[in-house]
Design a protein around this motif. Sequence first.
Motif, short mmCIF file in Angstrom:
data_model
loop_
_atom_site.label_atom_id
_atom_site.label_comp_id
_atom_site.label_asym_id
_atom_site.label_seq_id
_atom_site.Cartn_x
_atom_site.Cartn_y
_atom_site.Cartn_z
N GLU A 1 30.30 -16.49 7.30
CA GLU A 1 31.57 -15.98 7.82
C GLU A 1 32.08 -14.81 6.98
OE1 GLU A 1 34.29 -19.02 9.28
OE2 GLU A 1 32.75 -20.55 8.87
N ARG B 1 34.26 -21.38 17.85
CA ARG B 1 35.60 -21.39 18.43
C ARG B 1 36.31 -20.04 18.27
NH1 ARG B 1 38.20 -25.28 15.30
NH2 ARG B 1 36.68 -26.72 16.16
N LYS B 2 35.90 -19.27 17.28
CA LYS B 2 36.60 -18.01 16.97
C LYS B 2 36.69 -17.07 18.17
CE LYS B 2 34.85 -17.77 12.20
NZ LYS B 2 34.10 -16.91 11.25
N ASP C 1 41.98 -22.12 15.42
CA ASP C 1 41.35 -20.89 15.91
C ASP C 1 39.96 -20.67 15.32
OD1 ASP C 1 41.92 -20.17 13.31
OD2 ASP C 1 43.32 -18.56 13.83
N GLY C 2 39.50 -21.57 14.46
CA GLY C 2 38.17 -21.45 13.88
C GLY C 2 38.09 -20.47 12.72
N ILE C 3 39.19 -19.83 12.37
CA ILE C 3 39.19 -18.82 11.32
C ILE C 3 39.82 -19.41 10.06
CG2 ILE C 3 39.89 -16.48 10.67
CD1 ILE C 3 40.29 -15.95 13.71
N LYS D 1 33.51 -25.07 14.83
CA LYS D 1 34.52 -24.25 14.15
C LYS D 1 34.16 -22.76 14.24
CE LYS D 1 35.44 -22.51 9.59
NZ LYS D 1 35.99 -21.30 10.12
N ARG D 2 32.90 -22.43 13.92
CA ARG D 2 32.49 -21.01 13.95
C ARG D 2 32.53 -20.45 15.36
NH1 ARG D 2 28.68 -22.99 10.02
NH2 ARG D 2 27.11 -23.33 11.66
N TYR E 1 38.13 -11.79 12.43
CA TYR E 1 37.40 -12.96 12.91
C TYR E 1 36.31 -13.41 11.94
CZ TYR E 1 39.69 -12.35 17.41
OH TYR E 1 40.63 -12.25 18.41
N GLN E 2 36.06 -12.62 10.88
CA GLN E 2 35.04 -12.95 9.88
C GLN E 2 33.67 -13.15 10.55
OE1 GLN E 2 36.58 -16.16 7.39
NE2 GLN E 2 38.65 -15.32 7.55
#
Length: 587
Positions: A293, A458-459, A414-416, A455-456, A357-358
């Motif tokens: 990320e 979802r961004k 938000d996954g971030i 999680k990733r 958003y990384q």
Amino acid sequence: MKEQLSWKVGGQQGEGIESTGEIFSTTLNRLGYHLYSYRHFSSRIKGGHTNNNVRISVDEVRSVDDNIDILVAFDQQTIDVNSHELYAGGIILADSKFNPTVDESLDVVLVDIPFTEIAKEQGSQLMKNMVAIGASARLMKLPMEPFKDMIHTMFIRKGEEIVESNHNALRLGYEAMDEKFSYMNITNDFELAPSDGKERLYLIGNDAIGFGAVNAGVRFMPAYPITPASEIMEYMIKHLPKLGGTVIQTEDEIAAVTMAIGSNYAGARSFTASAGPGLSLMMESIGLSGMTETPLVIVNTMRGGPSTGLPTKQEQADLNQMIYGTHGDIPKIVLAPSDVEDAFYSTIDAFNLAEYYQVPVILLSDLQMSLGKQTSDPFDLSRVEINRGKTILEDIERDEDDQDYFERYGDSDDGISARPIPGLKGGIHHVTGVEHSPTGTPSETAENRQVMMEKRMRKLENFVMKEPFKVTGEKESELLVISFLSVNGVAGEAIRRFDPDIVGNITHVQLKQLHPFPAEALYPYLDGAKEVLVIEQNYSAQLFNIVKMNYHMHSKMKSFTKYNGTPFKPNEIEKYIQSILKIKEVL
């Protein structure tokens, strides 16, 4: 007078063809004309046919023309290769040195002028390009002073004597063409209508990208030279040191992308730029950016492939690679500027999105956009905004008794996750390319894997840019045309040739967000069109198939592709649209 005309200069690579086009077109830019130029060149340092096609207009132009009005030939091959492109009544200005000939069946005028002989009399045959420019200026009834000023700007560093010699070569070329008018039957009018005189930028897409990167806050660029991306690195080499930044020419593309990842991890905005073969080498590292990320921006200037392919020719065949190339699932953004002006703003967007958003962001260009030179309105620097998202730049206050690692990859709606810059107090965490827990320590448990993957991903579940595409036209249309990058300009011109009162509405969508695909935003235009046409420059219709994946009405979709290494011309697209709309005659 002509509202526009096209001028092409050709000869052997390495004998000043590029500088001839550069001096000629830059002077016309200073005079306030709109310009679009495209350079055909071989993948070698010297030798092989090359030409520079410059379109000049009193109105905005975003593509080469169907044909050319004036051909400047420094060798016979230029006449043999390019004379068929001339409009009826077009003119060839050729060097007398090679005893030029032209196919008598062509309705063109051949004017031979001793370019080389005149140049030698002024001290060097290299000045034959000035003689040719002088002859072109006389043919087009352009004033001499702006060309003299341009020569002074370019050569004053070499001394007044060199400037004066080039001025003389320019003047003698002008006079030689003037003498031809006295006894040759030149019936066509090549005089340009007056321009609006406004100041505009005149630049290649690579320079717009470089300037965008500087304004986005980039201070480090690792890169390996490759056509057609090298000019981005050259731009940064010229300008970054003035801002305290650094450019490193790496040993290969793998080193370039991993250094960019490391720099971004450390908190300094950086990026790299390459072309298809280089991006192939970067794929594993793009996955590293996604897994860790870590923000990453890569510019891919597409060219003809596969393998070494056509390094100096136009193509748009890397789209699938950019979207699907990495192994495993990671969130990724792929952008495509709509034109050279938009390349500046899209580059800034790329850095903001990568950091917010990384994720890795790939900014696509193609050879025609990267190296084609065109006029643009000055960039509006008031539009530049820097958004670093959840980047933490100050020490993190934590209880003294709290010995746990910072949850760099903590789950969130938000996954971030918050991203502390290394070295901050309270922000210590592990970073690894293997699957990891919220603190970054390696973890291969099924439960953790599912949480981290979701999680990733979802961004970008609902990610849509403010302007995922540019639209010209209405939602309801007889035909919806979809394109990206340099095809936008030529498709737009072809569409404008049709009268909506006769054929109905033709709507043009210029896609800027290619991945994640903005399907929901595009549906009203797809549903409202009776026919959908996707135009692109690759064999396998990659964009067409991506649209098909996201839209159910395949029966009304059509594809038009070109993959011979040359850009589309407006009349090619015009004729294809004509066949779709079943028009008997081109309007």
